[in-house]
Design a protein around this motif. Structure first.
Motif, short mmCIF file in Angstrom:
data_model
loop_
_atom_site.label_atom_id
_atom_site.label_comp_id
_atom_site.label_asym_id
_atom_site.label_seq_id
_atom_site.Cartn_x
_atom_site.Cartn_y
_atom_site.Cartn_z
N ASP A 35 49.24 40.45 54.02
CA ASP A 35 48.72 39.13 54.42
C ASP A 35 49.65 38.22 53.85
N PRO A 36 50.76 37.61 54.96
CA PRO A 36 51.66 36.60 54.21
C PRO A 36 51.31 35.54 53.70
N GLY A 37 49.99 35.12 53.99
CA GLY A 37 49.39 33.82 53.39
C GLY A 37 48.79 33.91 51.95
N ALA A 38 48.36 35.08 51.77
CA ALA A 38 47.68 35.45 50.59
C ALA A 38 48.54 35.20 49.29
N ASP A 39 47.65 35.01 48.03
CA ASP A 39 48.26 35.24 46.93
C ASP A 39 48.05 36.39 46.06
N GLY A 40 48.44 37.56 46.37
CA GLY A 40 48.10 38.89 45.94
C GLY A 40 46.94 39.29 46.77
N CYS A 41 46.21 40.23 46.04
CA CYS A 41 45.62 41.15 46.87
C CYS A 41 44.05 41.30 46.21
N VAL A 42 43.06 41.50 46.91
CA VAL A 42 41.71 41.41 46.51
C VAL A 42 41.02 42.66 46.71
N ASN A 62 37.51 44.74 45.75
CA ASN A 62 36.01 44.76 45.49
C ASN A 62 35.80 43.88 44.32
N GLY A 63 36.36 42.31 44.52
CA GLY A 63 36.28 41.12 44.01
C GLY A 63 37.18 40.69 42.76
N HIS A 64 38.20 42.09 42.64
CA HIS A 64 39.14 41.74 41.64
C HIS A 64 40.45 41.32 42.25
N HIS A 65 41.01 40.26 41.59
CA HIS A 65 42.25 39.96 42.15
C HIS A 65 43.53 40.70 41.64
N ILE A 66 44.37 41.07 42.27
CA ILE A 66 45.46 41.91 41.81
C ILE A 66 46.82 41.18 42.36
N ALA A 67 47.78 40.73 41.27
CA ALA A 67 48.55 39.86 41.75
C ALA A 67 49.88 40.68 42.24
N THR A 68 50.53 39.87 43.30
CA THR A 68 51.53 40.69 43.92
C THR A 68 52.58 41.54 43.29
N GLY A 69 52.68 42.68 43.45
CA GLY A 69 53.46 43.71 42.76
C GLY A 69 52.84 44.38 41.63
N ASP A 70 51.60 44.04 41.45
CA ASP A 70 50.93 44.80 40.26
C ASP A 70 50.15 45.70 40.79
N SER A 71 49.08 46.64 39.62
CA SER A 71 48.30 47.68 40.00
C SER A 71 47.02 47.25 39.25
N TYR A 72 46.01 47.80 39.85
CA TYR A 72 44.53 47.92 39.12
C TYR A 72 43.94 49.31 39.20
N ARG A 73 43.25 49.63 38.26
CA ARG A 73 42.52 50.99 38.14
C ARG A 73 41.12 50.81 37.68
N ASP A 74 40.44 51.18 38.71
CA ASP A 74 38.77 50.63 38.64
C ASP A 74 38.20 52.04 38.22
N SER A 132 42.48 53.74 42.17
CA SER A 132 43.78 53.11 41.47
C SER A 132 44.49 52.36 42.77
N CYS A 133 44.61 50.96 42.70
CA CYS A 133 45.18 50.16 44.02
C CYS A 133 46.26 49.41 43.31
N SER A 134 47.36 49.13 44.33
CA SER A 134 48.42 48.45 44.04
C SER A 134 48.74 47.27 45.20
N CYS A 135 49.18 46.44 44.68
CA CYS A 135 49.39 45.26 45.71
C CYS A 135 51.04 45.18 45.95
N GLY A 136 51.37 45.34 47.18
CA GLY A 136 52.67 45.16 47.57
C GLY A 136 53.49 43.76 47.55
N THR A 137 54.78 43.88 47.44
CA THR A 137 55.38 42.38 47.28
C THR A 137 55.03 41.45 48.74
N ASP A 138 54.68 42.39 49.63
CA ASP A 138 54.23 41.73 50.95
C ASP A 138 52.67 41.42 51.22
N ASN A 139 51.92 41.65 49.81
CA ASN A 139 50.44 41.25 49.71
C ASN A 139 49.70 42.76 50.54
N SER A 140 50.24 43.69 50.85
CA SER A 140 49.84 44.93 51.52
C SER A 140 49.23 45.45 50.09
#
Length: 108
Positions: free
Chosen positions: A27-34, A36-48, A54-62
């Motif tokens: 999502d080129p227009g997004a600021d990171g990824c979401v 389950n309601g949790h914001h993940i910064a571009t290039g970061d990961s999150y473990r639920d 476990s989720c990773s947000c790519g540099t392209d916001n995939s």
């Protein structure tokens, strides 16, 4: 009895645990990824730890999310066995005597 009918019965009687991975398109227009309601910064990961994903947000916001612990892999629990869960961890044990482990094969 036909081999197909036997296969259907075995499929119905066996217990199977499956996990999956998911991929969200960039999502080129997004600021990171979401997730389950949790914001993940571009290039970061999150473990639920509640859902064992476990989720990773790519540099392209995939975003890519995959299961871990008892949510990882695809395996069958043998007859007479039971899955004990402790958070995301698990152990396959004898259904009658939880002190005895069962062996299972990971399918995928």
């Amino acid at each position: 009895m036909s081999p197909l009918l036997i296969l259907v019965f075995v499929g119905i009687l066996s217990v199977r645990v499956e996990s999956s991975c998911m991929y969200a398109l960039p999502d080129p227009g997004a600021d990171g990824c979401v997730y389950n309601g949790h914001h993940i910064a571009t290039g970061d990961s999150y473990r639920d730890m509640d859902r064992c994903f476990s989720c990773s947000c790519g540099t392209d916001n995939s975003m890519q999310c995959c299961g871990f612990g008892h949510q990882a892999g695809v395996f069958e629990i043998p007859d007479g066995c039971y899955m004990l869960k402790n958070g995301c961890n698990f152990k396959i044990v004898n259904a009658q005597d939880h002190s005895k482990s069962c062996v299972t094969t990971v399918i995928g």
